[in-house]
Enzyme design. Structure first.
Site, short mmCIF file in Angstrom:
data_model
loop_
_atom_site.label_atom_id
_atom_site.label_comp_id
_atom_site.label_asym_id
_atom_site.label_seq_id
_atom_site.Cartn_x
_atom_site.Cartn_y
_atom_site.Cartn_z
N GLU A 169 3.72 -32.52 -66.10
CA GLU A 169 3.55 -33.46 -66.26
C GLU A 169 4.35 -34.62 -66.88
O GLU A 169 5.97 -34.02 -67.05
CB GLU A 169 3.68 -33.54 -67.78
CG GLU A 169 1.29 -32.87 -67.80
CD GLU A 169 0.77 -34.16 -68.10
OE1 GLU A 169 1.13 -34.83 -67.81
OE2 GLU A 169 -0.31 -34.55 -68.10
N ASP A 198 3.01 -45.82 -68.09
CA ASP A 198 2.52 -46.82 -67.21
C ASP A 198 2.19 -48.04 -68.92
O ASP A 198 2.48 -47.08 -70.19
CB ASP A 198 1.60 -47.14 -67.32
CG ASP A 198 0.01 -46.62 -67.28
OD1 ASP A 198 0.55 -45.15 -68.24
OD2 ASP A 198 -0.77 -47.01 -67.65
N GLY A 246 -1.82 -33.26 -76.18
CA GLY A 246 -1.85 -31.85 -75.48
C GLY A 246 -2.69 -31.65 -75.15
O GLY A 246 -3.49 -30.50 -74.76
N VAL A 296 3.93 -35.05 -73.16
CA VAL A 296 2.60 -34.32 -73.02
C VAL A 296 2.70 -34.96 -74.65
O VAL A 296 3.87 -34.69 -75.33
CB VAL A 296 2.91 -32.66 -73.65
CG1 VAL A 296 1.91 -32.34 -74.04
CG2 VAL A 296 3.08 -31.76 -72.11
N ASP A 297 1.91 -35.20 -75.30
CA ASP A 297 1.66 -35.54 -76.72
C ASP A 297 0.33 -34.98 -77.78
O ASP A 297 0.84 -33.88 -78.36
CB ASP A 297 0.84 -36.93 -76.38
CG ASP A 297 0.34 -38.02 -77.79
OD1 ASP A 297 0.53 -38.08 -78.69
OD2 ASP A 297 0.71 -39.50 -77.30
C1 PRP Z 1 -1.22 -39.46 -70.23
C2 PRP Z 1 0.38 -38.49 -69.29
C3 PRP Z 1 -1.02 -37.47 -69.64
C4 PRP Z 1 -1.52 -37.99 -71.27
C5 PRP Z 1 -0.66 -37.12 -72.28
O1 PRP Z 1 -1.75 -39.60 -68.20
O2 PRP Z 1 0.49 -38.71 -68.22
O3 PRP Z 1 -1.63 -36.42 -69.01
O4 PRP Z 1 -1.88 -38.88 -71.09
O5 PRP Z 1 -1.88 -37.13 -73.18
P1 PRP Z 1 -2.41 -35.98 -74.08
O6 PRP Z 1 -1.59 -34.94 -74.56
O7 PRP Z 1 -2.10 -36.73 -75.80
O8 PRP Z 1 -3.31 -35.73 -73.44
P2 PRP Z 1 -2.63 -40.89 -69.04
O9 PRP Z 1 -4.24 -40.61 -68.96
O10 PRP Z 1 -2.18 -42.02 -69.59
O11 PRP Z 1 -3.02 -41.62 -67.02
P3 PRP Z 1 -1.65 -41.80 -66.02
O12 PRP Z 1 -0.49 -40.96 -66.06
O13 PRP Z 1 -1.77 -42.11 -65.27
O14 PRP Z 1 -0.90 -43.07 -67.18
#
Ligand code: PRP
Length: 178
Positions: free
Chosen positions: A100, A160, A106, A103-104
């Site tokens: 990944e 992005d 999660g 990880v925000d």
């Molecule tokens: C982002 C990142 C993770 C997710 C993390 O993806 O790549 O997959 O968010 O956030 P979380 O832990 O709060 O679920 P995003 O939806 O922005 O898509 P992308 O990678 O295509 O930009």
């Protein structure tokens, strides 16, 4: 400082530090998987640049796969996970490493790990470039982490803002966001 869509971003992690940390992380991952065959799953889109650099450090047998989910709208995680590209690989009895970019909350990985577990892998480990430890409220472990960061919106090196600016070489954080 850079201005993107009328917002100010400050450089948070320099490309030199990213490179250094990926080397360190690569060694740690090589140690763990040295005698294994691993199914490496890259979570698109954000992880594509990090993964391209990280997997070139790998010294163990592996296959590469891609999946895609989406949870963000603008600078906010929406909490709703959409599966855009699902896993076609057979991971039954295999060791799996998920890559990944960030990880925000999660939520995304929780959703994916649940799906993966249904396929009966031998083990699942996660490698992430960025980890927002204050935002993360889940039970599972993020074993391989390059940088722990504050709970601020970041862009660059694959990450992005509304699908743009993934090509920035350094990682930037939104200025003055609390
Ligand atoms: C982002 C990142 C993770 C997710 C993390 O993806 O790549 O997959 O968010 O956030 P979380 O832990 O709060 O679920 P995003 O939806 O922005 O898509 P992308 O990678 O295509 O930009």
């Amino acid at each position: 400082m850079i201005k993107v869509n009328d917002m100010n971003f400050v450089r948070m992690i320099d490309k030199k530090d990213i490179k250094k940390e990926i080397k360190r992380l690569g060694k740690e991952i090589n140690k763990e998987f040295k005698n294994d065959s691993v199914e490496v799953i890259i979570v698109l889109k954000g992880a594509f640049i990090f993964a391209a650099d990280l997997i070139r450090q790998f010294r163990f047998d592996h296959n590469v796969h891609f999946v895609q989910f989406s949870s963000y709208a603008g600078t906010q995680s929406t909490g709703n996970i959409f599966e855009k590209l699902s896993l076609s690989a057979d991971v039954k009895g295999k060791r799996v490493l998920v890559i990944e970019d960030i990880v925000d909350t999660g939520n995304t990985l929780e959703f994916f790990i649940k799906k993966l577990n249904e396929k009966g892998p031998k083990s699942i480990d996660i490698a992430t470039l960025l980890f927002k430890k204050e935002a993360f409220k889940k039970e599972y472990t993020i074993r391989f982490r390059a940088f722990d960061i504050e709970n601020k919106f970041v862009i660059g090196y694959g990450l992005d803002l509304n699908e743009k600016h993934r090509n920035l070489k350094h990682i930037y954080q939104l200025k003055g966001e609390d």
